[in-house]
Design a protein around this motif. Sequence first.
Motif, PDB file in Angstrom:
ATOM      1  N   VAL A  21      -4.538  13.781   4.804  1.00 28.58           N
ATOM      2  CA  VAL A  21      -3.896  13.395   3.221  1.00 28.58           C
ATOM      3  C   VAL A  21      -4.362  11.736   3.162  1.00 28.58           C
ATOM      4  O   VAL A  21      -4.682  11.305   2.367  1.00 28.58           O
ATOM      5  N   MET A  22      -4.034  10.934   4.218  1.00 33.51           N
ATOM      6  CA  MET A  22      -4.355   9.699   4.595  1.00 33.51           C
ATOM      7  C   MET A  22      -5.983   9.330   4.558  1.00 33.51           C
ATOM      8  O   MET A  22      -6.259   8.437   3.853  1.00 33.51           O
ATOM      9  N   VAL A  23      -6.521  10.264   5.311  1.00 29.79           N
ATOM     10  CA  VAL A  23      -8.103   9.903   5.449  1.00 29.79           C
ATOM     11  C   VAL A  23      -8.759  11.426   4.907  1.00 29.79           C
ATOM     12  O   VAL A  23      -9.224  11.983   5.791  1.00 29.79           O
ATOM     13  N   PRO A  24      -9.176  11.211   3.941  1.00 26.46           N
ATOM     14  CA  PRO A  24      -9.794  12.621   3.239  1.00 26.46           C
ATOM     15  C   PRO A  24     -11.179  12.658   3.792  1.00 26.46           C
ATOM     16  O   PRO A  24     -12.070  11.867   4.051  1.00 26.46           O
ATOM     17  N   GLY A  25     -11.707  13.839   3.815  1.00 25.64           N
ATOM     18  CA  GLY A  25     -12.955  14.303   4.082  1.00 25.64           C
ATOM     19  C   GLY A  25     -13.237  15.524   5.003  1.00 25.64           C
ATOM     20  O   GLY A  25     -14.451  15.677   5.618  1.00 25.64           O
ATOM     21  N   PHE A  26     -12.138  16.102   4.930  1.00 25.63           N
ATOM     22  CA  PHE A  26     -12.296  17.478   5.716  1.00 25.63           C
ATOM     23  C   PHE A  26     -12.542  17.474   7.037  1.00 25.63           C
ATOM     24  O   PHE A  26     -12.385  18.755   7.755  1.00 25.63           O
ATOM     25  N   ILE A  27     -12.562  16.456   7.651  1.00 25.66           N
ATOM     26  CA  ILE A  27     -12.560  16.354   9.274  1.00 25.66           C
ATOM     27  C   ILE A  27     -11.327  16.658   9.815  1.00 25.66           C
ATOM     28  O   ILE A  27     -11.344  17.704  10.739  1.00 25.66           O
ATOM     29  N   PHE A  28     -10.355  16.024   9.656  1.00 25.74           N
ATOM     30  CA  PHE A  28      -8.911  16.425  10.127  1.00 25.74           C
ATOM     31  C   PHE A  28      -8.353  17.823   9.582  1.00 25.74           C
ATOM     32  O   PHE A  28      -7.611  18.243  10.257  1.00 25.74           O
ATOM     33  N   LEU A  29      -8.670  18.137   8.518  1.00 25.58           N
ATOM     34  CA  LEU A  29      -8.255  19.335   7.854  1.00 25.58           C
ATOM     35  C   LEU A  29      -8.804  20.603   8.742  1.00 25.58           C
ATOM     36  O   LEU A  29      -8.292  21.421   8.965  1.00 25.58           O
ATOM     37  N   GLY A  30     -10.092  20.481   9.050  1.00 31.39           N
ATOM     38  CA  GLY A  30     -10.575  21.461   9.958  1.00 31.39           C
ATOM     39  C   GLY A  30      -9.830  21.385  11.305  1.00 31.39           C
ATOM     40  O   GLY A  30      -9.909  22.568  11.867  1.00 31.39           O
ATOM     41  N   PHE A  31      -9.530  20.501  11.892  1.00 33.15           N
ATOM     42  CA  PHE A  31      -8.543  20.336  13.306  1.00 33.15           C
ATOM     43  C   PHE A  31      -7.231  20.860  12.797  1.00 33.15           C
ATOM     44  O   PHE A  31      -7.051  21.618  13.929  1.00 33.15           O
ATOM     45  N   ALA A  32      -6.725  20.684  11.528  1.00 31.32           N
ATOM     46  CA  ALA A  32      -5.339  21.362  11.493  1.00 31.32           C
ATOM     47  C   ALA A  32      -5.511  22.594  11.288  1.00 31.32           C
ATOM     48  O   ALA A  32      -4.684  23.322  11.803  1.00 31.32           O
ATOM     49  N   ILE A  33      -6.482  23.149  10.767  1.00 25.28           N
ATOM     50  CA  ILE A  33      -6.882  24.816  10.739  1.00 25.28           C
ATOM     51  C   ILE A  33      -6.796  25.059  11.888  1.00 25.28           C
ATOM     52  O   ILE A  33      -6.206  26.227  12.108  1.00 25.28           O
ATOM     53  N   GLY A  34      -7.551  24.692  12.936  1.00 23.27           N
ATOM     54  CA  GLY A  34      -7.761  25.207  14.160  1.00 23.27           C
ATOM     55  C   GLY A  34      -6.518  25.184  15.019  1.00 23.27           C
ATOM     56  O   GLY A  34      -6.360  26.226  15.690  1.00 23.27           O
ATOM     57  N   ALA A  35      -5.687  24.050  14.846  1.00 26.53           N
ATOM     58  CA  ALA A  35      -4.224  24.054  15.379  1.00 26.53           C
ATOM     59  C   ALA A  35      -3.436  25.224  15.095  1.00 26.53           C
ATOM     60  O   ALA A  35      -2.505  25.795  15.918  1.00 26.53           O
ATOM     61  N   LEU A  36      -3.552  25.227  13.702  1.00 24.68           N
ATOM     62  CA  LEU A  36      -2.509  26.350  13.044  1.00 24.68           C
ATOM     63  C   LEU A  36      -3.055  27.620  13.412  1.00 24.68           C
ATOM     64  O   LEU A  36      -2.273  28.410  13.790  1.00 24.68           O
ATOM     65  N   ALA A  37      -4.319  28.037  13.704  1.00 29.78           N
ATOM     66  CA  ALA A  37      -5.022  29.387  13.934  1.00 29.78           C
ATOM     67  C   ALA A  37      -4.484  29.419  15.429  1.00 29.78           C
ATOM     68  O   ALA A  37      -4.113  30.672  15.917  1.00 29.78           O
ATOM     69  N   VAL A  38      -4.605  28.614  16.308  1.00 32.60           N
ATOM     70  CA  VAL A  38      -4.396  28.854  17.888  1.00 32.60           C
ATOM     71  C   VAL A  38      -2.726  28.858  17.780  1.00 32.60           C
ATOM     72  O   VAL A  38      -2.382  29.864  18.641  1.00 32.60           O
ATOM     73  N   SER A  39      -1.881  28.291  17.063  1.00 31.57           N
ATOM     74  CA  SER A  39      -0.264  28.632  16.900  1.00 31.57           C
ATOM     75  C   SER A  39      -0.214  29.763  16.340  1.00 31.57           C
ATOM     76  O   SER A  39       0.745  30.478  17.204  1.00 31.57           O
ATOM     77  N   MET A  40      -0.803  30.235  15.637  1.00 31.78           N
ATOM     78  CA  MET A  40      -0.758  31.567  15.193  1.00 31.78           C
ATOM     79  C   MET A  40      -0.947  32.942  16.280  1.00 31.78           C
ATOM     80  O   MET A  40      -0.422  33.873  16.339  1.00 31.78           O
ATOM     81  N   LEU A  41      -2.027  32.565  17.103  1.00 34.51           N
ATOM     82  CA  LEU A  41      -2.371  33.416  17.969  1.00 34.51           C
ATOM     83  C   LEU A  41      -1.355  33.496  19.029  1.00 34.51           C
ATOM     84  O   LEU A  41      -1.322  34.716  19.632  1.00 34.51           O
ATOM     85  N   ILE A  42      -0.937  32.266  19.578  1.00 38.08           N
ATOM     86  CA  ILE A  42       0.075  32.067  20.615  1.00 38.08           C
ATOM     87  C   ILE A  42       1.349  32.958  20.208  1.00 38.08           C
ATOM     88  O   ILE A  42       1.929  33.607  20.692  1.00 38.08           O
ATOM     89  N   LEU A  43       1.678  32.727  18.806  1.00 37.33           N
ATOM     90  CA  LEU A  43       3.045  33.340  18.176  1.00 37.33           C
ATOM     91  C   LEU A  43       2.893  34.889  18.160  1.00 37.33           C
ATOM     92  O   LEU A  43       3.863  35.666  18.421  1.00 37.33           O
ATOM     93  N   ASN A  44       1.698  35.158  17.554  1.00 35.58           N
ATOM     94  CA  ASN A  44       1.517  36.769  17.390  1.00 35.58           C
ATOM     95  C   ASN A  44       1.144  37.635  18.505  1.00 35.58           C
ATOM     96  O   ASN A  44       1.309  38.606  18.645  1.00 35.58           O
ATOM     97  N   ILE A  45       0.123  37.084  19.239  1.00 42.76           N
ATOM     98  CA  ILE A  45      -0.457  37.856  20.214  1.00 42.76           C
ATOM     99  C   ILE A  45       0.266  37.340  21.624  1.00 42.76           C
ATOM    100  O   ILE A  45       0.258  38.529  22.571  1.00 42.76           O
TER     101      ILE A  45
END
Length: 88
Positions: A21-45
């Motif tokens: 939100v502070m530095v737009p450009g989809f770079i950090f959003l891609g990392f955030a989605i990656g971290a969220l996906a890893v979090s969900m994999l750990i939680l669900n699997i």
Amino acid sequence: MIWTIWWAWLCVAIVLGIVEVMVPGFIFLGFAIGALAVSMLILNIGLALSLPLMVLLFSALSLVAWLVLRRIFARPHGVKYFDRDIND
């Protein structure tokens, strides 16, 4: 082993989302989605890998997320020229 705890990855995703939100450009959003996906994999699997494999999974998922975001929100290629008045 903090990298095997799902809420730690979720906290990283939230922090990266705030940075996006502070530095737009989809770079950090891609990392955030990656971290969220890893979090969900750990939680669900119950995924518990070593640190290098977790970082590899995180980086691969972040790259895929960034490529999908780039494909969806890409600017149109080329310049649009108008030969006449656009208000007619």
